[in-house]
Design a protein around this motif. Structure first.
Motif, PDB file in Angstrom:
ATOM      1  N   GLN A 218       0.823  -1.209   0.000  1.00  0.00           N
ATOM      2  CA  GLN A 218       0.000   0.000   0.000  1.00  0.00           C
ATOM      3  C   GLN A 218       0.859   1.263   0.000  1.00  0.00           C
ATOM      4  N   LYS A 219       1.926   1.259   0.775  1.00  0.00           N
ATOM      5  CA  LYS A 219       2.816   2.416   0.787  1.00  0.00           C
ATOM      6  C   LYS A 219       3.460   2.613  -0.586  1.00  0.00           C
ATOM      7  N   ALA A 220       3.821   1.514  -1.222  1.00  0.00           N
ATOM      8  CA  ALA A 220       4.425   1.606  -2.555  1.00  0.00           C
ATOM      9  C   ALA A 220       3.415   2.147  -3.562  1.00  0.00           C
ATOM     10  N   PHE A 221       2.160   1.723  -3.442  1.00  0.00           N
ATOM     11  CA  PHE A 221       1.102   2.241  -4.319  1.00  0.00           C
ATOM     12  C   PHE A 221       0.991   3.754  -4.180  1.00  0.00           C
ATOM     13  N   ASP A 222       0.980   4.230  -2.945  1.00  0.00           N
ATOM     14  CA  ASP A 222       0.852   5.668  -2.708  1.00  0.00           C
ATOM     15  C   ASP A 222       2.049   6.443  -3.260  1.00  0.00           C
ATOM     16  N   ILE A 223       3.243   5.905  -3.044  1.00  0.00           N
ATOM     17  CA  ILE A 223       4.453   6.564  -3.549  1.00  0.00           C
ATOM     18  C   ILE A 223       4.445   6.609  -5.070  1.00  0.00           C
ATOM     19  N   MET A 224       4.082   5.471  -5.684  1.00  0.00           N
ATOM     20  CA  MET A 224       4.072   5.395  -7.149  1.00  0.00           C
ATOM     21  C   MET A 224       3.030   6.342  -7.729  1.00  0.00           C
ATOM     22  N   SER A 225       1.879   6.438  -7.092  1.00  0.00           N
ATOM     23  CA  SER A 225       0.839   7.354  -7.571  1.00  0.00           C
ATOM     24  C   SER A 225       1.338   8.796  -7.552  1.00  0.00           C
ATOM     25  N   GLY A 246       6.723  -3.935  -5.346  1.00  0.00           N
ATOM     26  CA  GLY A 246       6.661  -3.889  -6.804  1.00  0.00           C
ATOM     27  C   GLY A 246       5.245  -4.046  -7.324  1.00  0.00           C
ATOM     28  N   THR A 247       4.481  -4.961  -6.708  1.00  0.00           N
ATOM     29  CA  THR A 247       3.098  -5.153  -7.154  1.00  0.00           C
ATOM     30  C   THR A 247       2.220  -3.978  -6.727  1.00  0.00           C
ATOM     31  N   GLY A 248       2.582  -3.320  -5.615  1.00  0.00           N
ATOM     32  CA  GLY A 248       1.870  -2.102  -5.236  1.00  0.00           C
ATOM     33  C   GLY A 248       2.080  -1.007  -6.273  1.00  0.00           C
ATOM     34  N   ALA A 249       3.326  -0.871  -6.728  1.00  0.00           N
ATOM     35  CA  ALA A 249       3.624   0.100  -7.781  1.00  0.00           C
ATOM     36  C   ALA A 249       2.908  -0.270  -9.077  1.00  0.00           C
ATOM     37  N   LEU A 250       2.848  -1.569  -9.354  1.00  0.00           N
ATOM     38  CA  LEU A 250       2.170  -2.034 -10.570  1.00  0.00           C
ATOM     39  C   LEU A 250       0.690  -1.675 -10.543  1.00  0.00           C
ATOM     40  N   GLU A 251       0.054  -1.777  -9.381  1.00  0.00           N
ATOM     41  CA  GLU A 251      -1.355  -1.397  -9.273  1.00  0.00           C
ATOM     42  C   GLU A 251      -1.551   0.084  -9.596  1.00  0.00           C
ATOM     43  N   ALA A 252      -0.603   0.908  -9.161  1.00  0.00           N
ATOM     44  CA  ALA A 252      -0.687   2.336  -9.487  1.00  0.00           C
ATOM     45  C   ALA A 252      -0.550   2.550 -10.990  1.00  0.00           C
ATOM     46  N   LEU A 253       0.337   1.786 -11.621  1.00  0.00           N
ATOM     47  CA  LEU A 253       0.480   1.869 -13.072  1.00  0.00           C
ATOM     48  C   LEU A 253      -0.790   1.393 -13.771  1.00  0.00           C
ATOM     49  N   ARG A 254      -1.388   0.327 -13.251  1.00  0.00           N
ATOM     50  CA  ARG A 254      -2.627  -0.184 -13.842  1.00  0.00           C
ATOM     51  C   ARG A 254      -3.731   0.866 -13.792  1.00  0.00           C
ATOM     52  N   LEU A 258      -1.020   1.981 -17.543  1.00  0.00           N
ATOM     53  CA  LEU A 258       0.394   1.887 -17.924  1.00  0.00           C
ATOM     54  C   LEU A 258       1.021   0.530 -17.627  1.00  0.00           C
ATOM     55  N   ALA A 259       0.245  -0.418 -17.110  1.00  0.00           N
ATOM     56  CA  ALA A 259       0.788  -1.746 -16.831  1.00  0.00           C
ATOM     57  C   ALA A 259       1.250  -2.401 -18.120  1.00  0.00           C
ATOM     58  N   GLY A 260       2.471  -2.910 -18.097  1.00  0.00           N
ATOM     59  CA  GLY A 260       3.039  -3.516 -19.293  1.00  0.00           C
ATOM     60  C   GLY A 260       3.779  -2.531 -20.173  1.00  0.00           C
ATOM     61  N   GLN A 261       3.518  -1.240 -19.979  1.00  0.00           N
ATOM     62  CA  GLN A 261       4.223  -0.214 -20.743  1.00  0.00           C
ATOM     63  C   GLN A 261       5.438   0.298 -19.977  1.00  0.00           C
ATOM     64  N   VAL A 262       5.317   0.377 -18.656  1.00  0.00           N
ATOM     65  CA  VAL A 262       6.437   0.764 -17.808  1.00  0.00           C
ATOM     66  C   VAL A 262       6.916  -0.490 -17.085  1.00  0.00           C
ATOM     67  N   PRO A 263       8.099  -0.992 -17.416  1.00  0.00           N
ATOM     68  CA  PRO A 263       8.572  -2.249 -16.818  1.00  0.00           C
ATOM     69  C   PRO A 263       8.840  -2.117 -15.320  1.00  0.00           C
ATOM     70  N   VAL A 264       8.576  -3.208 -14.590  1.00  0.00           N
ATOM     71  CA  VAL A 264       8.754  -3.266 -13.143  1.00  0.00           C
ATOM     72  C   VAL A 264       9.589  -4.490 -12.802  1.00  0.00           C
ATOM     73  N   VAL A 265      10.432  -4.373 -11.791  1.00  0.00           N
ATOM     74  CA  VAL A 265      11.202  -5.518 -11.296  1.00  0.00           C
ATOM     75  C   VAL A 265      11.114  -5.567  -9.777  1.00  0.00           C
ATOM     76  N   GLY A 266      11.296  -6.766  -9.219  1.00  0.00           N
ATOM     77  CA  GLY A 266      11.254  -6.917  -7.770  1.00  0.00           C
ATOM     78  C   GLY A 266      12.003  -8.161  -7.340  1.00  0.00           C
ATOM     79  N   ILE A 267      11.902  -8.473  -6.061  1.00  0.00           N
ATOM     80  CA  ILE A 267      12.589  -9.628  -5.469  1.00  0.00           C
ATOM     81  C   ILE A 267      11.651 -10.310  -4.474  1.00  0.00           C
ATOM     82  N   ASP A 268      11.607 -11.615  -4.510  1.00  0.00           N
ATOM     83  CA  ASP A 268      10.933 -12.512  -3.564  1.00  0.00           C
ATOM     84  C   ASP A 268      10.221 -13.661  -4.257  1.00  0.00           C
TER      85      ASP A 268
END
Length: 363
Positions: A218-225, A246-254, A258-268
């Motif tokens: 959720q924090k990542a979503f807010d930051i990405m937005s 990473g998936t929080g940021a992806l939700e903001a892109l969605r 922009l999902a699939g247009q701006v590449p995202v990477v993560g770990i876990d």
């Protein structure tokens, strides 16, 4: 720095048989536990992790529960919810509740937390395995035999790898944003260090901003937005220190199409990230296999408590090491989903050291 020659010994595959023990049941609430009085009774299996709302730690618990079910022993999961004081207090309460007749597999909430946890375990005779976070001057061999091992994964290497893959997906030019974990967490520090090392090798790539989201979606979503409003089309990629962020940021892109247009990477290697790799929304992720982590730390503690090996006699490479990881990309994602997401593999929990990869380097 000079490293003991033991540190370079290859990991030895041990095949041990876990003796059958009396079934105590699993999933018992900590407050309902009886006091353990008999030294010849089976030890309690105890896991301490940050939060079950975190997909990574949720899978960790699944692995721990699977190991407990296989051995027929009672298992309790403690959660810190990001509160170090709570984490340490809960562990001390469990030590008192069991009279120290337990084994502990713990991911300390913060680096300083490891010392009081280890000291309490050593004093009470509890066998303990720590993951990810500990001070550089705290070593298992200083608390023989009860501090069995400290295990990490090469965060700098993983951070650099996903950065390199992100930069390739960006065409090796443009600006990207980066989201870090808890600022004092060793994994967060190492992964950021790896990302910055990769950035230095790519002069046409620029870091637009770096912020921490404390491992939380959720924090990542807010930051990405906020970044999407601030930087708009200047953002050509997103680097995240873990998949949940990473998936929080992806939700903001969605939300912006922009999902699939701006590449995202993560770990876990959490399920949502792996599915995003398959969908072309994530470039890659790296997994440390939390299912294995959940069981293997308990197995180490149980075997030590049963006298099947003496931690004090183990080479140092087995007691403080980086374990192996798996890189997940479009090339292998289908196979990974089939074998690791849709079902869990059969793991030989008695093969304690087969994933030793390298000594931990303290810089």
């Amino acid at each position: 720095m000079a490293i003991d020659h033991e540190m370079f010994r290859a990991a030895v595959h041990r095949r041990r048989f876990l003796a059958g023990t009396a079934a105590l049941g699993a999933g018992v609430a900590a407050g309902a536990l009886p006091r353990y009085a008999r030294a010849d009774s089976p030890p309690m299996l105890v896991t301490s992790i940050r939060s079950l709302s975190n997909p990574y730690h949720a899978v960790w618990k699944v692995g721990a529960d699977a190991f407990a079910k296989q051995t027929g022993l009672a298992h309790v999961t403690l959660v810190t919810e990001g509160n170090s004081e709570k984490g340490i207090s809960d562990i001390n309460a469990m030590i008192a509740k069991t009279n120290g007749h337990m084994v502990l597999n713990v991911d300390p909430n913060n680096t300083p937390d490891a010392r009081p946890i280890v000291e309490a375990c050593a004093k009470a005779g509890v066998y303990v395995v720590t993951w990810w976070n500990k001070p550089a001057d705290l070593h298992p061999w200083n608390f023989n035999p009860h501090y069995i091992s400290h295990i990490e994964f090469d965060g700098a290497s993983s951070g650099a790898y996903i950065a390199d893959e992100l930069f390739k997906a960006m065409g090796n030019e443009g600006g990207f944003v980066a989201i870090g974990g808890i600022i004092s967490d060793s994994a967060s520090i190492d992964r950021r260090r790896g990302m910055l090392a990769a950035l230095k090798k790519n002069p046409n790539i620029s870091l637009l901003d770096w912020q921490t989201a404390d491992w939380q979606s959720q924090k990542a979503f807010d930051i990405m937005s906020s970044w999407l409003t601030r930087f708009g089309p200047k953002i050509k990629g997103v680097w995240a220190a873990n998949d949940d962020m990473g998936t929080g940021a992806l939700e903001a892109l969605r939300s912006q199409g922009l999902a699939g247009q701006v590449p995202v990477v993560g770990i876990d290697g959490i399920k949502a990230a792996v599915e995003a790799v398959k969908a072309g929304e994530f470039v890659c992720t790296v997994t440390s296999d939390p299912y294995w982590q959940g069981g293997i730390g308990l197995s180490m503690g149980l075997e030590a408590s049963q006298g099947k090996f003496d931690p004090a006699k183990e080479p140092r490479i087995d007691r403080e090491f980086n374990a192996t990881t798996v890189k997940i990309t479009r090339a292998n994602v289908d196979t990974y989903i089939k074998t690791e997401v849709d079902s869990h593999p059969q793991i030989d929990w008695t093969n304690l050291w087969n994933r030793v990869a390298s000594p931990i380097s303290y810089s």
